[in-house]
Enzyme design. Structure first.
Site, PDB file in Angstrom:
ATOM      1  N   LYS A 212     -12.254  42.113  27.855  1.00  0.00           N
ATOM      2  CA  LYS A 212     -11.259  41.171  27.535  1.00  0.00           C
ATOM      3  C   LYS A 212     -11.888  39.646  28.067  1.00  0.00           C
ATOM      4  O   LYS A 212     -12.664  39.904  29.384  1.00  0.00           O
ATOM      5  CB  LYS A 212      -9.929  41.242  27.840  1.00  0.00           C
ATOM      6  CG  LYS A 212      -8.922  39.776  27.754  1.00  0.00           C
ATOM      7  CD  LYS A 212      -7.435  39.969  27.818  1.00  0.00           C
ATOM      8  CE  LYS A 212      -6.811  38.673  27.977  1.00  0.00           C
ATOM      9  NZ  LYS A 212      -5.562  39.109  28.295  1.00  0.00           N
ATOM     10  N   LYS A 235     -10.015  31.494  34.061  1.00  0.00           N
ATOM     11  CA  LYS A 235      -9.911  32.907  34.073  1.00  0.00           C
ATOM     12  C   LYS A 235     -11.154  33.851  34.291  1.00  0.00           C
ATOM     13  O   LYS A 235     -11.553  34.531  33.652  1.00  0.00           O
ATOM     14  CB  LYS A 235      -8.863  33.333  32.980  1.00  0.00           C
ATOM     15  CG  LYS A 235      -7.477  33.006  32.761  1.00  0.00           C
ATOM     16  CD  LYS A 235      -6.319  34.360  32.043  1.00  0.00           C
ATOM     17  CE  LYS A 235      -5.526  33.269  32.419  1.00  0.00           C
ATOM     18  NZ  LYS A 235      -4.369  34.470  31.466  1.00  0.00           N
ATOM     19  N   LYS A 266     -11.336  42.543  23.064  1.00  0.00           N
ATOM     20  CA  LYS A 266     -10.657  41.284  22.103  1.00  0.00           C
ATOM     21  C   LYS A 266     -11.550  40.312  22.615  1.00  0.00           C
ATOM     22  O   LYS A 266     -11.936  40.214  24.057  1.00  0.00           O
ATOM     23  CB  LYS A 266      -9.518  41.458  23.294  1.00  0.00           C
ATOM     24  CG  LYS A 266      -8.453  40.003  23.236  1.00  0.00           C
ATOM     25  CD  LYS A 266      -6.760  40.441  24.149  1.00  0.00           C
ATOM     26  CE  LYS A 266      -6.570  38.916  24.109  1.00  0.00           C
ATOM     27  NZ  LYS A 266      -5.990  38.771  25.359  1.00  0.00           N
ATOM     28  N   TYR A 331      -1.312  39.302  14.114  1.00  0.00           N
ATOM     29  CA  TYR A 331      -0.045  38.161  14.071  1.00  0.00           C
ATOM     30  C   TYR A 331       0.698  38.978  12.563  1.00  0.00           C
ATOM     31  O   TYR A 331       1.039  38.022  12.509  1.00  0.00           O
ATOM     32  CB  TYR A 331      -0.262  37.198  14.287  1.00  0.00           C
ATOM     33  CG  TYR A 331      -0.566  36.790  16.119  1.00  0.00           C
ATOM     34  CD1 TYR A 331       0.862  37.465  16.540  1.00  0.00           C
ATOM     35  CD2 TYR A 331      -1.541  37.096  16.615  1.00  0.00           C
ATOM     36  CE1 TYR A 331       0.072  37.031  18.007  1.00  0.00           C
ATOM     37  CE2 TYR A 331      -2.127  36.855  17.794  1.00  0.00           C
ATOM     38  CZ  TYR A 331      -0.821  37.178  18.952  1.00  0.00           C
ATOM     39  OH  TYR A 331      -1.316  36.835  20.086  1.00  0.00           O
TER      40      TYR A 331
HETATM   41  C1  PBG Z   1      -2.046  37.750  28.891  1.00  0.00           C
HETATM   42  C2  PBG Z   1      -2.729  37.980  27.240  1.00  0.00           C
HETATM   43  C3  PBG Z   1      -3.595  37.153  26.679  1.00  0.00           C
HETATM   44  C4  PBG Z   1      -3.297  37.427  25.373  1.00  0.00           C
HETATM   45  C5  PBG Z   1      -3.071  38.500  25.195  1.00  0.00           C
HETATM   46  N1  PBG Z   1      -2.251  38.901  26.890  1.00  0.00           N
HETATM   47  C6  PBG Z   1      -3.489  35.742  27.503  1.00  0.00           C
HETATM   48  C7  PBG Z   1      -4.601  35.153  28.230  1.00  0.00           C
HETATM   49  O1  PBG Z   1      -5.656  36.223  28.414  1.00  0.00           O
HETATM   50  O2  PBG Z   1      -5.001  34.423  28.113  1.00  0.00           O
HETATM   51  C8  PBG Z   1      -4.127  36.792  24.019  1.00  0.00           C
HETATM   52  C9  PBG Z   1      -3.369  37.297  22.742  1.00  0.00           C
HETATM   53  C10 PBG Z   1      -4.020  36.379  21.828  1.00  0.00           C
HETATM   54  O3  PBG Z   1      -4.907  34.507  22.528  1.00  0.00           O
HETATM   55  O4  PBG Z   1      -3.830  36.094  21.029  1.00  0.00           O
HETATM   56  N2  PBG Z   1      -2.812  38.316  29.858  1.00  0.00           N
END
Ligand code: PBG
Length: 343
Positions: A212, A235, A266, A331
């Site tokens: 991620k 983050k 992701k 989505y």
């Molecule tokens: C939270 C989380 C996020 C997403 C899924 N779980 C956002 C982030 O890490 O700030 C993002 C999903 C998306 O943008 O569709 N941990």
């Protein structure tokens, strides 16, 4: 002489020889294109992320995500039933949390009566035959918007894991089928696995958000869950640097050693190279998340008439399959499943 008479070879055209190998032959009709297709997209490849909001009869569109709504629980039950009818195997639930429920200790994350837990119980009661996945990360509940606890401006890894364990156990107790740790703390998959097993949840699955990235494509999601305005800083100390792929293979390898059943890359489309490398290296159930910003980009262009909705959405989802994904969080899952059902 040569070139004359009944046995003569055909004469090349003036511009030279015609091709004997013609790849266009297999493309010439819809049936032959279907016959030779290497990759297929079906509703069984789709996971649908769904946003929840407390209240009754809520159906509120997320401004930066046309076609995506935050739903109250009873509306969510209907939406999930429809997803089930379309053949979508899993829905992922995300809560919109009002600011008064966001604290420094993030205790709402392990409140057994929080919005997600109530939704899980109600959906399981009314739509038992679909999988439910829930995020494990503190950001919806954190007054500072981070996925972990915040101490003196830093995100402490191991103290955060204790909080994530409580959150995961609470979700599993409510009936969640797949725990999705999306926080990127080191060692959290193993710690959560042990805690789930000790609590009798040996069959609860884990899909780790393994690779991620600290991405700019999550903006609309943070609007949808109401965490964006709260985020202090970024983050980057826990999510991955977009410059790296070897590190993604290490992250996936560790999560598998720690007991992850499925892994995820992701964001999605800008990271298809990572997806391919992960699938080739590990050969495990591998998923991609087509995140909110990717969805928003497509829909913004569709709204302006610059892209064709159906064609661009289906092509983007097929690309994930081609790159090695066993499934995609998107989505657009419901509209895509509807299109895929048509003959
Ligand atoms: C939270 C989380 C996020 C997403 C899924 N779980 C956002 C982030 O890490 O700030 C993002 C999903 C998306 O943008 O569709 N941990």
């Amino acid at each position: 002489g040569p070139g004359t008479g009944p046995d003569a070879a055909p004469q090349p055209a003036a511009h030279g020889a015609f091709p004997t190998v013609r790849l266009r032959r297999n493309r010439s009709e819809p049936w032959t294109r279907r016959l030779v297709a290497e990759t297929r997209l079906t509703p069984a490849d789709l996971m649908w992320p769904l946003f929840l909001e407390d209240g009754t009869d809520v159906w509120r569109e997320v401004p930066s995500m046309p076609g995506v709504h935050r739903l109250s629980i009873e509306r969510a039950v209907d939406a999930v039933a429809r997803a089930r009818d379309l053949g979508i195997p899993v829905v992922a639930l995300f809560p919109h949390v009002p600011s008064e429920r966001k604290t420094a200790d993030c205790a709402e994350a392990w409140n057994p009566d929080n919005l997600v837990c109530r939704a899980v119980r109600e959906i399981k009661r009314q739509v038992p035959d679909i999988g439910l996945m829930c995020d494990v990360a503190l950001d919806p509940y954190n007054a500072l918007g981070h996925d972990g606890l915040v101490e003196d401006g830093r995100i402490p890894n191991d103290a955060t894991i204790d909080a994530l364990i409580r959150q995961a156990r609470t979700l599993a107790d409510a009936g969640c089928d797949i725990i999705g740790p999306s926080d990127m703390m080191d060692g959290r998959v193993g710690a959560i696995r042990r805690a789930l097993d000790a609590a009798g949840h040996q069959d609860v699955k884990m899909m780790a958000y393994s690779a991620k990235y600290a991405s700019a494509f999550y903006g609309p999601f943070r609007d949808a869950v109401g965490s964006g305005g709260f985020l202090a800083g970024d983050k980057k100390t826990y999510q991955m640097d977009p410059a790296n792929t070897d590190e993604a293979l290490r992250e996936v390898g560790l999560d598998l050693q720690e007991g992850a059943d499925m892994v995820m890359v992701k964001p999605g489309m800008p990271y298809l190279d990572v997806l391919r490398r992960v699938k080739d290296a590990h050969r495990v159930p591998t998923f991609a998340y087509q995140v909110s910003g990717e969805y928003a980009m497509m829909k913004a262009a569709v709204e302006r008439g610059w892209l064709d909705n159906r064609q661009v959405v289906l092509e983007s989802l097929l690309a994930f399959k081609r790159a090695g994904a066993d499934g995609v969080l998107t989505y657009a899952a419901v509209e895509a499943a509807e299109w895929l059902r048509e003959p």
